[in-house]
Write a protein that holds these residues in place. Structure first.
Motif, PDB file in Angstrom:
ATOM      1  N   LYS A 157       2.526   9.418  11.324  1.00  0.00           N
ATOM      2  CA  LYS A 157       1.293   8.890  10.745  1.00  0.00           C
ATOM      3  C   LYS A 157       1.578   7.516  10.153  1.00  0.00           C
ATOM      4  N   SER A 158       0.518   6.833   9.824  1.00  0.00           N
ATOM      5  CA  SER A 158       0.659   5.506   9.221  1.00  0.00           C
ATOM      6  C   SER A 158       1.183   5.662   7.790  1.00  0.00           C
ATOM      7  N   TRP A 159       2.343   5.120   7.535  1.00  0.00           N
ATOM      8  CA  TRP A 159       2.927   5.299   6.210  1.00  0.00           C
ATOM      9  C   TRP A 159       2.155   4.541   5.132  1.00  0.00           C
ATOM     10  N   LYS A 160       1.463   3.461   5.529  1.00  0.00           N
ATOM     11  CA  LYS A 160       0.664   2.724   4.545  1.00  0.00           C
ATOM     12  C   LYS A 160      -0.508   3.550   4.065  1.00  0.00           C
ATOM     13  N   GLN A 161      -1.238   4.193   4.998  1.00  0.00           N
ATOM     14  CA  GLN A 161      -2.379   5.015   4.613  1.00  0.00           C
ATOM     15  C   GLN A 161      -1.927   6.211   3.774  1.00  0.00           C
ATOM     16  N   GLU A 162      -0.810   6.837   4.153  1.00  0.00           N
ATOM     17  CA  GLU A 162      -0.301   7.962   3.381  1.00  0.00           C
ATOM     18  C   GLU A 162       0.159   7.534   1.990  1.00  0.00           C
ATOM     19  N   LEU A 163       0.720   6.346   1.888  1.00  0.00           N
ATOM     20  CA  LEU A 163       1.152   5.847   0.584  1.00  0.00           C
ATOM     21  C   LEU A 163      -0.048   5.541  -0.302  1.00  0.00           C
ATOM     22  N   PHE A 164      -1.092   4.938   0.239  1.00  0.00           N
ATOM     23  CA  PHE A 164      -2.307   4.660  -0.530  1.00  0.00           C
ATOM     24  C   PHE A 164      -2.956   5.961  -0.994  1.00  0.00           C
ATOM     25  N   LYS A 165      -2.955   6.986  -0.137  1.00  0.00           N
ATOM     26  CA  LYS A 165      -3.531   8.280  -0.521  1.00  0.00           C
ATOM     27  C   LYS A 165      -2.737   8.904  -1.680  1.00  0.00           C
ATOM     28  N   PHE A 166      -1.394   8.808  -1.594  1.00  0.00           N
ATOM     29  CA  PHE A 166      -0.550   9.357  -2.664  1.00  0.00           C
ATOM     30  C   PHE A 166      -0.787   8.630  -3.988  1.00  0.00           C
ATOM     31  N   LEU A 167      -0.881   7.300  -3.945  1.00  0.00           N
ATOM     32  CA  LEU A 167      -1.105   6.531  -5.171  1.00  0.00           C
ATOM     33  C   LEU A 167      -2.478   6.811  -5.758  1.00  0.00           C
ATOM     34  N   ARG A 168      -3.465   6.997  -4.925  1.00  0.00           N
ATOM     35  CA  ARG A 168      -4.819   7.292  -5.411  1.00  0.00           C
ATOM     36  C   ARG A 168      -4.856   8.648  -6.125  1.00  0.00           C
ATOM     37  N   GLN A 169      -4.141   9.613  -5.592  1.00  0.00           N
ATOM     38  CA  GLN A 169      -4.089  10.921  -6.240  1.00  0.00           C
ATOM     39  C   GLN A 169      -3.257  10.882  -7.532  1.00  0.00           C
TER      40      GLN A 169
END
Length: 301
Positions: A13-25
């Motif tokens: 998966k796109s690591w940028k999108q997963e990182l943004f999702k983690f930071l948002r949570q």
């Protein structure tokens, strides 16, 4: 964050999108130390997420900030208490004005001392942080990096002479020096460390203790002289196993002590069984005498 990036790489998966999702949570989750989400403390409003939420009573931004600060201070005190108990921390006894030795930051070799020889004077203390100076530089370190000393060491002759003058009383300095051997030093000696009292070990309470003394001259006369000097209560002498003939020519120390001693004398006989076993190659006629054997060493009680 690295776990999130690694998991995204494994799942392709796109690591940028997963990182943004983690930071948002993470930013929408209440922190354990403050009790509020970082997003709410920064923007003064609750974050909007897809998870269902229970609406809390509205509080002012000032009250929320005070609550967050109190919660953060309380959690830090708990963590500090747990850390001190785990590491057996003790309060520092260093105060302003004390002289301390600074621990060496980096050792050049095995002969480098653990502390710098030049003492520092404590200028300021704030919590566990201590600020000290040695006249050339000012350092601020934790109290564990310093060691308290009673007074600074003396490095030059001027300081030695000044301290020596302070110790001598004024009435002694004004008196003229006396001639002859009657002049004695009355300067009090000051010790940096307390004098340690010496006691006899407990395991020696059931034994007789003494000291060695070496004297010259005839054995009997030397033993009597030592007994008089030491104010002894008793003299204990041993035997050498001499016969009647040798005893007549060589003399008996025990007989001399018995007839000339001002205190009681105890003569200890030799064990004949051990003596015969050790000297079984000698002639038997040397041990058939009925007379008591002679002595060798005297112990003073």
């Amino acid at each position: 964050m690295m776990k999130t990036i690694k998991a995204a790489h494994v799942e392709r998966k796109s690591w940028k999108q997963e990182l943004f999702k983690f930071l948002r949570q993470f930013r929408a989750t209440p922190h354990t130390s403050t009790g509020y989400p970082p997003f709410q403390l920064l923007f003064n409003r609750e974050p909007v997420t897809k998870l269902p939420q229970v609406h809390k009573p509205n509080i002012t931004n000032k009250q929320m900030d005070e609550n967050a600060r109190q919660n953060d201070e309380s959690e830090k005190c708990k963590m500090k208490k747990q850390f001190d108990e785990r590491n057996h921390a003790k309060p520092s006894n260093i105060e302003i004005g004390n002289y301390v030795l600074r621990k060496t930051d980096r050792k050049e070799n095995k002969l480098t001392p653990a502390y710098e020889p030049n003492p520092y004077n404590v200028m300021n203390k704030k919590g566990s942080m201590i600020t000290a100076t040695n006249g050339e530089k000012v350092v601020t370190r934790n109290s564990s990096k310093f060691k308290k000393v009673n007074r600074p060491p003396i490095h030059n002759d001027d300081e030695i002479e000044e301290q020596f003058e302070n110790i001598i009383p004024s009435n002694i300095q004004d008196q003229p020096p006396s001639s002859g051997t009657e002049q004695q030093s009355t300067i009090p000696q000051q010790s940096e460390r307390p004098v340690r009292q010496k006691h006899v070990p407990k395991y020696l309470e059931d034994y007789l203790t003494g000291k060695m003394k070496q004297m010259s001259g005839k054995p009997g006369e030397a033993i009597i002289e030592a007994a008089i000097e030491e104010n002894a209560d008793m003299i204990v002498v041993g035997t050498r196993g001499l016969g009647k003939v040798k005893r007549t020519f060589l003399g008996s120390v025990s007989d001399y002590c018995v007839h000339h001693s001002p205190v009681p004398v105890l003569v200890c006989k030799r064990d004949h069984h051990k003596h015969d076993k050790h000297h079984k190659h000698h002639k038997n006629d040397e041990h058939t005498d009925d007379e008591q054997p002679d002595d060798n060493i005297g112990d003073i009680q």
